[in-house]
Design a protein around this motif. Structure first.
Motif, PDB file in Angstrom:
ATOM      1  N   LEU A  20       0.822  -1.208   0.000  1.00 40.77           N
ATOM      2  CA  LEU A  20       0.000   0.000   0.000  1.00 40.77           C
ATOM      3  C   LEU A  20       0.858   1.260   0.000  1.00 40.77           C
ATOM      4  O   LEU A  20       1.799   1.387   0.778  1.00 40.77           O
ATOM      5  CB  LEU A  20      -0.904   0.015   1.241  1.00 40.77           C
ATOM      6  N   ASP A  21       0.528   2.158  -0.878  1.00 39.82           N
ATOM      7  CA  ASP A  21       1.100   3.513  -0.875  1.00 39.82           C
ATOM      8  C   ASP A  21       0.066   4.384  -1.582  1.00 39.82           C
ATOM      9  O   ASP A  21      -0.678   3.896  -2.422  1.00 39.82           O
ATOM     10  CB  ASP A  21       2.424   3.547  -1.651  1.00 39.82           C
ATOM     11  N   ARG A  22       0.038   5.663  -1.242  1.00 35.94           N
ATOM     12  CA  ARG A  22      -0.988   6.468  -1.915  1.00 35.94           C
ATOM     13  C   ARG A  22      -0.638   6.701  -3.383  1.00 35.94           C
ATOM     14  O   ARG A  22      -1.502   7.069  -4.166  1.00 35.94           O
ATOM     15  CB  ARG A  22      -1.264   7.762  -1.182  1.00 35.94           C
ATOM     16  N   HIS A  23       0.626   6.474  -3.744  1.00 38.06           N
ATOM     17  CA  HIS A  23       1.025   6.538  -5.148  1.00 38.06           C
ATOM     18  C   HIS A  23       1.224   5.127  -5.698  1.00 38.06           C
ATOM     19  O   HIS A  23       1.497   4.203  -4.935  1.00 38.06           O
ATOM     20  CB  HIS A  23       2.325   7.321  -5.303  1.00 38.06           C
ATOM     21  N   LYS A  24       1.119   5.018  -7.023  1.00 37.54           N
ATOM     22  CA  LYS A  24       1.394   3.719  -7.654  1.00 37.54           C
ATOM     23  C   LYS A  24       2.902   3.563  -7.738  1.00 37.54           C
ATOM     24  O   LYS A  24       3.529   4.093  -8.671  1.00 37.54           O
ATOM     25  CB  LYS A  24       0.801   3.682  -9.060  1.00 37.54           C
ATOM     26  N   ALA A  46      -3.741   4.041  -2.248  1.00 33.14           N
ATOM     27  CA  ALA A  46      -4.798   4.648  -1.431  1.00 33.14           C
ATOM     28  C   ALA A  46      -4.193   5.309  -0.211  1.00 33.14           C
ATOM     29  O   ALA A  46      -3.063   4.995   0.178  1.00 33.14           O
ATOM     30  CB  ALA A  46      -5.784   3.564  -0.974  1.00 33.14           C
ATOM     31  N   ASP A  47      -4.975   6.194   0.377  1.00 29.82           N
ATOM     32  CA  ASP A  47      -4.561   6.771   1.643  1.00 29.82           C
ATOM     33  C   ASP A  47      -4.639   5.694   2.720  1.00 29.82           C
ATOM     34  O   ASP A  47      -5.630   4.960   2.793  1.00 29.82           O
ATOM     35  CB  ASP A  47      -5.481   7.946   1.996  1.00 29.82           C
ATOM     36  N   VAL A  48      -3.624   5.624   3.550  1.00 31.22           N
ATOM     37  CA  VAL A  48      -3.568   4.543   4.537  1.00 31.22           C
ATOM     38  C   VAL A  48      -4.759   4.587   5.494  1.00 31.22           C
ATOM     39  O   VAL A  48      -5.278   3.539   5.891  1.00 31.22           O
ATOM     40  CB  VAL A  48      -2.222   4.578   5.304  1.00 31.22           C
ATOM     41  N   PHE A  49      -5.240   5.780   5.856  1.00 27.57           N
ATOM     42  CA  PHE A  49      -6.359   5.861   6.790  1.00 27.57           C
ATOM     43  C   PHE A  49      -7.633   5.341   6.143  1.00 27.57           C
ATOM     44  O   PHE A  49      -8.395   4.599   6.759  1.00 27.57           O
ATOM     45  CB  PHE A  49      -6.545   7.301   7.284  1.00 27.57           C
ATOM     46  N   THR A  65       6.127  -1.638   7.840  1.00 31.71           N
ATOM     47  CA  THR A  65       6.213  -0.323   7.215  1.00 31.71           C
ATOM     48  C   THR A  65       7.671   0.050   7.105  1.00 31.71           C
ATOM     49  O   THR A  65       8.474  -0.295   7.979  1.00 31.71           O
ATOM     50  CB  THR A  65       5.487   0.764   8.041  1.00 31.71           C
ATOM     51  N   ASN A  66       8.006   0.726   6.029  1.00 27.31           N
ATOM     52  CA  ASN A  66       9.392   1.165   5.837  1.00 27.31           C
ATOM     53  C   ASN A  66       9.405   2.657   5.535  1.00 27.31           C
ATOM     54  O   ASN A  66       8.786   3.097   4.556  1.00 27.31           O
ATOM     55  CB  ASN A  66      10.036   0.390   4.678  1.00 27.31           C
ATOM     56  N   LEU A  67      10.069   3.421   6.381  1.00 27.60           N
ATOM     57  CA  LEU A  67      10.201   4.879   6.207  1.00 27.60           C
ATOM     58  C   LEU A  67       8.834   5.521   5.971  1.00 27.60           C
ATOM     59  O   LEU A  67       8.629   6.280   5.026  1.00 27.60           O
ATOM     60  CB  LEU A  67      11.159   5.187   5.045  1.00 27.60           C
ATOM     61  N   HIS A  70       7.084   8.125  10.132  1.00 22.77           N
ATOM     62  CA  HIS A  70       7.563   9.479  10.457  1.00 22.77           C
ATOM     63  C   HIS A  70       6.862  10.555   9.628  1.00 22.77           C
ATOM     64  O   HIS A  70       7.070  11.737   9.879  1.00 22.77           O
ATOM     65  CB  HIS A  70       9.084   9.580  10.263  1.00 22.77           C
ATOM     66  N   HIS A  71       6.024  10.145   8.680  1.00 24.99           N
ATOM     67  CA  HIS A  71       5.276  11.126   7.890  1.00 24.99           C
ATOM     68  C   HIS A  71       4.133  11.764   8.668  1.00 24.99           C
ATOM     69  O   HIS A  71       3.572  12.761   8.220  1.00 24.99           O
ATOM     70  CB  HIS A  71       4.681  10.462   6.636  1.00 24.99           C
ATOM     71  N   PHE A  72       3.780  11.165   9.820  1.00 24.82           N
ATOM     72  CA  PHE A  72       2.549  11.593  10.483  1.00 24.82           C
ATOM     73  C   PHE A  72       2.812  12.297  11.802  1.00 24.82           C
ATOM     74  O   PHE A  72       3.631  11.829  12.608  1.00 24.82           O
ATOM     75  CB  PHE A  72       1.650  10.364  10.713  1.00 24.82           C
TER      76      PHE A  72
HETATM   77  C1  LIG Z   1       9.850   7.662   2.275  1.00 24.41           C
HETATM   78  S1  LIG Z   1       8.642   6.969   1.193  1.00 24.41           S
HETATM   79  C2  LIG Z   1       8.856   5.228   1.535  1.00 24.41           C
HETATM   80  C3  LIG Z   1       8.272   4.385   0.453  1.00 24.41           C
HETATM   81  C4  LIG Z   1       8.429   2.886   0.641  1.00 24.41           C
HETATM   82  N1  LIG Z   1       7.778   2.442   1.860  1.00 24.41           N
HETATM   83  C5  LIG Z   1       9.865   2.477   0.631  1.00 24.41           C
HETATM   84  O1  LIG Z   1      10.363   1.948   1.615  1.00 24.41           O
HETATM   85  O2  LIG Z   1      10.519   2.702  -0.388  1.00 24.41           O
HETATM   86  C6  LIG Z   1       7.142   7.345   2.038  1.00 24.41           C
HETATM   87  C7  LIG Z   1       5.913   6.931   1.258  1.00 24.41           C
HETATM   88  O3  LIG Z   1       4.769   7.162   2.071  1.00 24.41           O
HETATM   89  C8  LIG Z   1       3.688   7.427   1.217  1.00 24.41           C
HETATM   90  N2  LIG Z   1       2.628   8.059   2.008  1.00 24.41           N
HETATM   91  C9  LIG Z   1       2.705   9.196   2.745  1.00 24.41           C
HETATM   92  N3  LIG Z   1       1.530   9.453   3.350  1.00 24.41           N
HETATM   93  C10 LIG Z   1       0.676   8.457   2.988  1.00 24.41           C
HETATM   94  C11 LIG Z   1      -0.686   8.161   3.285  1.00 24.41           C
HETATM   95  N4  LIG Z   1      -1.410   8.960   4.084  1.00 24.41           N
HETATM   96  N5  LIG Z   1      -1.225   7.044   2.757  1.00 24.41           N
HETATM   97  C12 LIG Z   1      -0.510   6.222   1.956  1.00 24.41           C
HETATM   98  N6  LIG Z   1       0.792   6.458   1.627  1.00 24.41           N
HETATM   99  C13 LIG Z   1       1.374   7.562   2.140  1.00 24.41           C
HETATM  100  C14 LIG Z   1       4.281   8.316   0.144  1.00 24.41           C
HETATM  101  O4  LIG Z   1       3.527   8.275  -1.039  1.00 24.41           O
HETATM  102  C15 LIG Z   1       5.692   7.713  -0.016  1.00 24.41           C
HETATM  103  O5  LIG Z   1       5.769   6.825  -1.111  1.00 24.41           O
END
Ligand SMILES: C[S@@+](CC[C@H](N)C(=O)[O-])C[C@H]1O[C@@H](n2cnc3c(N)ncnc32)[C@H](O)[C@@H]1O
Length: 169
Positions: A20-24, A46-49, A65-67, A70-72
């Motif tokens: 899962l990631d919000r981008h393809k 999709a958005d994770v929430f 989850t990887n990296l 810390h986005h939140f």
């Molecule tokens: C640092 S990248 C890590 C990507 C991947 N997990 C990796 O290890 O290569 C963070 C990813 O989190 C995704 N992301 C951020 N907020 C998100 C959300 N609310 N829902 C889904 N994906 C999200 C971004 O699109 C981005 O691809």
């Protein structure tokens, strides 16, 4: 995830992985590589929430989850962890370590040829990273879970939550 899958494939056969990631972000080649080791892969953009708030959570064995965490901001992260805990009995996360050495290194990524975007991201990510027991402190119903959180190698912070099945006190 593919690298992890390759290491586990001889022992764990025929698994399904939801990426899962919000981008393809999953290429056709990566999908084929999962096929080649006999794992089925579902990609979800999709958005994770939104994904985790589905009415009927799938019972997944492990969430990794990887990296990502810390986005939140803290309140959103607490909500995310609470939702994830409804889906699984194990969660493993790999995040940036918010430590002086990691910060110093993040300020020097120009030396390995990183562009402006990565130079900015590296510093911001370390500042948004974790140390101590910060993720554990946000985990829900802690008496039902075994929590481990530790710095790993030079720049990484790991967290694992495993459900113990104990009843709430
Ligand atoms: C640092 S990248 C890590 C990507 C991947 N997990 C990796 O290890 O290569 C963070 C990813 O989190 C995704 N992301 C951020 N907020 C998100 C959300 N609310 N829902 C889904 N994906 C999200 C971004 O699109 C981005 O691809």
């Amino acid at each position: 995830m593919l690298r992890v899958a390759r290491r586990l494939a001889s022992r764990w056969q025929g698994l399904t992985v939801i990426l899962l990631d919000r981008h393809k972000i999953v290429s056709a080649e990566t999908q084929r590589d999962f096929d080649a080791i006999g794992w089925r892969v579902e990609t979800v953009a999709a958005d994770v929430f939104e994904f985790l708030q589905q009415d009927n959570p799938t019972d997944v064995d492990v969430i990794t989850t990887n990296l990502f965490l810390h986005h939140f901001p803290q309140a959103e992260l607490a909500r995310l962890l609470a939702l994830a805990a409804q889906w699984t009995d194990v969660l493993a996360a790999c995040e940036p370590s918010r430590a002086p050495l990691a910060l110093a290194a993040s300020q020097m990524v120009w030396a390995i040829g990183c562009n402006d975007v990565s130079r900015h991201d590296a510093v911001v990510s370390v500042r948004a990273g974790f140390n101590g027991d910060e993720i554990s402190a946000l985990w829900p119903k802690q008496n039902e879970w075994e929590l481990h959180e530790w710095p790993a190698m030079l720049f990484t912070h790991c967290f694992v939550a495993r459900r113990t099945g104990r009843t709430p006190q």
